[in-house]
Design a protein around this motif. Sequence first.
Motif, PDB file in Angstrom:
ATOM      1  N   VAL A  56      42.558  32.737  44.983  1.00  0.00           N
ATOM      2  CA  VAL A  56      41.293  32.755  44.640  1.00  0.00           C
ATOM      3  C   VAL A  56      40.513  33.773  45.813  1.00  0.00           C
ATOM      4  N   ARG A  57      41.085  33.603  46.988  1.00  0.00           N
ATOM      5  CA  ARG A  57      40.341  34.348  48.126  1.00  0.00           C
ATOM      6  C   ARG A  57      40.956  35.804  47.909  1.00  0.00           C
ATOM      7  N   ASP A  58      42.088  36.114  47.571  1.00  0.00           N
ATOM      8  CA  ASP A  58      42.350  37.498  47.195  1.00  0.00           C
ATOM      9  C   ASP A  58      42.375  37.845  45.661  1.00  0.00           C
ATOM     10  N   TYR A  59      41.339  37.384  44.975  1.00  0.00           N
ATOM     11  CA  TYR A  59      41.662  37.487  43.578  1.00  0.00           C
ATOM     12  C   TYR A  59      41.617  38.980  43.207  1.00  0.00           C
ATOM     13  N   ASP A  60      40.779  39.803  43.813  1.00  0.00           N
ATOM     14  CA  ASP A  60      40.633  41.157  43.593  1.00  0.00           C
ATOM     15  C   ASP A  60      42.138  41.917  43.556  1.00  0.00           C
ATOM     16  N   VAL A  61      42.788  41.459  44.876  1.00  0.00           N
ATOM     17  CA  VAL A  61      43.897  41.996  45.127  1.00  0.00           C
ATOM     18  C   VAL A  61      45.148  41.772  44.019  1.00  0.00           C
ATOM     19  N   TYR A  62      45.121  40.696  43.636  1.00  0.00           N
ATOM     20  CA  TYR A  62      46.015  40.133  42.315  1.00  0.00           C
ATOM     21  C   TYR A  62      45.749  40.742  40.867  1.00  0.00           C
ATOM     22  N   ALA A  63      44.328  40.913  40.711  1.00  0.00           N
ATOM     23  CA  ALA A  63      43.982  41.508  39.463  1.00  0.00           C
ATOM     24  C   ALA A  63      44.092  42.801  39.490  1.00  0.00           C
ATOM     25  N   ARG A  64      44.236  43.749  40.540  1.00  0.00           N
ATOM     26  CA  ARG A  64      44.422  45.059  40.528  1.00  0.00           C
ATOM     27  C   ARG A  64      45.832  45.194  40.557  1.00  0.00           C
ATOM     28  N   ARG A  65      46.561  44.239  41.157  1.00  0.00           N
ATOM     29  CA  ARG A  65      48.217  44.298  41.101  1.00  0.00           C
ATOM     30  C   ARG A  65      48.660  44.014  39.658  1.00  0.00           C
ATOM     31  N   ASN A  66      47.988  43.187  38.823  1.00  0.00           N
ATOM     32  CA  ASN A  66      48.649  42.782  37.444  1.00  0.00           C
ATOM     33  C   ASN A  66      48.139  43.933  36.399  1.00  0.00           C
ATOM     34  N   LEU A  67      46.923  44.735  36.662  1.00  0.00           N
ATOM     35  CA  LEU A  67      46.454  45.858  35.998  1.00  0.00           C
ATOM     36  C   LEU A  67      47.569  46.888  36.159  1.00  0.00           C
ATOM     37  N   GLN A  68      48.177  47.136  37.461  1.00  0.00           N
ATOM     38  CA  GLN A  68      49.050  48.129  37.481  1.00  0.00           C
ATOM     39  C   GLN A  68      50.356  47.765  36.747  1.00  0.00           C
ATOM     40  N   ARG A  69      50.590  46.430  36.656  1.00  0.00           N
ATOM     41  CA  ARG A  69      51.896  46.196  36.120  1.00  0.00           C
ATOM     42  C   ARG A  69      51.859  45.856  34.452  1.00  0.00           C
ATOM     43  N   GLY A  70      50.605  46.330  34.124  1.00  0.00           N
ATOM     44  CA  GLY A  70      50.590  46.695  32.645  1.00  0.00           C
ATOM     45  C   GLY A  70      49.843  45.620  31.914  1.00  0.00           C
ATOM     46  N   TYR A  71      49.322  44.450  32.415  1.00  0.00           N
ATOM     47  CA  TYR A  71      48.508  43.392  31.894  1.00  0.00           C
ATOM     48  C   TYR A  71      46.933  43.998  31.468  1.00  0.00           C
ATOM     49  N   THR A  72      46.359  43.630  30.521  1.00  0.00           N
ATOM     50  CA  THR A  72      45.341  43.957  29.912  1.00  0.00           C
ATOM     51  C   THR A  72      44.257  43.448  30.767  1.00  0.00           C
ATOM     52  N   ALA A  73      42.888  43.853  30.650  1.00  0.00           N
ATOM     53  CA  ALA A  73      41.671  43.394  31.107  1.00  0.00           C
ATOM     54  C   ALA A  73      41.458  42.148  30.524  1.00  0.00           C
ATOM     55  N   LYS A  74      41.802  42.098  29.162  1.00  0.00           N
ATOM     56  CA  LYS A  74      41.421  40.870  28.304  1.00  0.00           C
ATOM     57  C   LYS A  74      42.457  39.709  28.663  1.00  0.00           C
TER      58      LYS A  74
ATOM     59  N   TYR B 258      38.496  48.302  39.511  1.00  0.00           N
ATOM     60  CA  TYR B 258      39.972  48.032  39.911  1.00  0.00           C
ATOM     61  C   TYR B 258      40.926  49.122  39.834  1.00  0.00           C
ATOM     62  N   ARG B 259      40.790  49.987  38.580  1.00  0.00           N
ATOM     63  CA  ARG B 259      41.554  51.053  38.221  1.00  0.00           C
ATOM     64  C   ARG B 259      41.165  52.215  39.242  1.00  0.00           C
TER      65      ARG B 259
END
Length: 330
Positions: free
Chosen positions: A205-223, A235-236
């Motif tokens: 939760v503290r580093d939410y932005d970091v992990y959201a950006r990480r998973n976007l880079q790995r191919g997960y969708t915003a949805k 994030y992109r």
Amino acid sequence: MPVRAAGAESGRGIPKSPSEAMEELEHTCPQPRLTLTAPAPFADETSCQCQAPHEKLTIAQARLGTPVDRPVRVYADGIFDLFHAGHARALMQAKTLFPNSYLLVGVCSDDLTHKFKGFTVMNETERYEALRHCRYVDEVIRDAPWTLTPEFLEKHKIDFVAHDDIPYSSAGSDDVYKHIKEAGMFVPTQRTEGISTSDIITRIVRDYDVYARRNLQRGYTAKELNVSFINEKKYRFQNQVDKMKEKVKNVEEKSKEFVYKVEEKSHDLIQKWEEKSREFIGNFLELFGPDGAWPSIACDSTASTSAKVEASCSPCPGGAAGHSGLALSM
């Protein structure tokens, strides 16, 4: 081995007392796992069907050791969400409380956990499977009760319950293990400081932005990440900025490496030039210095020339008389 019923007659026709008949009953409780080639079984697949009386043990008796066919049945329960080293250490302690122990682990269902504790990251099936693959676990009990009842303890022939000693207030009770402690069936374990499921979730939760950006880079969708359109673009963009920073950093590192190599080569060239210069000067001095070879050659050449000149200028024998005779005749 045949099981003799209570009150059965002996070979001599004398009825045996119930205690004597019970002694002949053989324990057929499941044994601790000796190999780790398969996951631990579920309780409904290998329930204890032992017909021998399950005599109550004290902690002192259990620590002294029990017969091989009568392991001490230790129970530990929990949610075990995001199974981590703290969970494994607690189960290791529970497993090693007694010399001969069989560890049963109860895992509460999603419905029960969400009702009394809150939402979990892993669903119940994932949590069950995580426990089955822990080396200290001998048996997993699915849909374990939140509060242990005498019926549950009797059904699974539980001797002791292992948990940390901190009072666990829940379901309207100040300590859900209070009645277990009062019955002398509670054995405390130690918590592992610095690691818990709540700690792990807090980091995310503290580093939410970091992990959201990480998973976007790995191919997960915003949805899939439940990220809004605006945040996705943000994030992109941040990922692109980070890539540019990384490229600049790589260029700087390569430039530093190039400069270092040039400096290293320049140093080598200067060192070689100095060595060649010293060698040249040394050779020059050996040849043209005061004590060198060239001055001695020059001296020898001068002396030889002088000797030749003197030889050519000296009068030949009779030459003086010839001149004198000429003078007299004149």
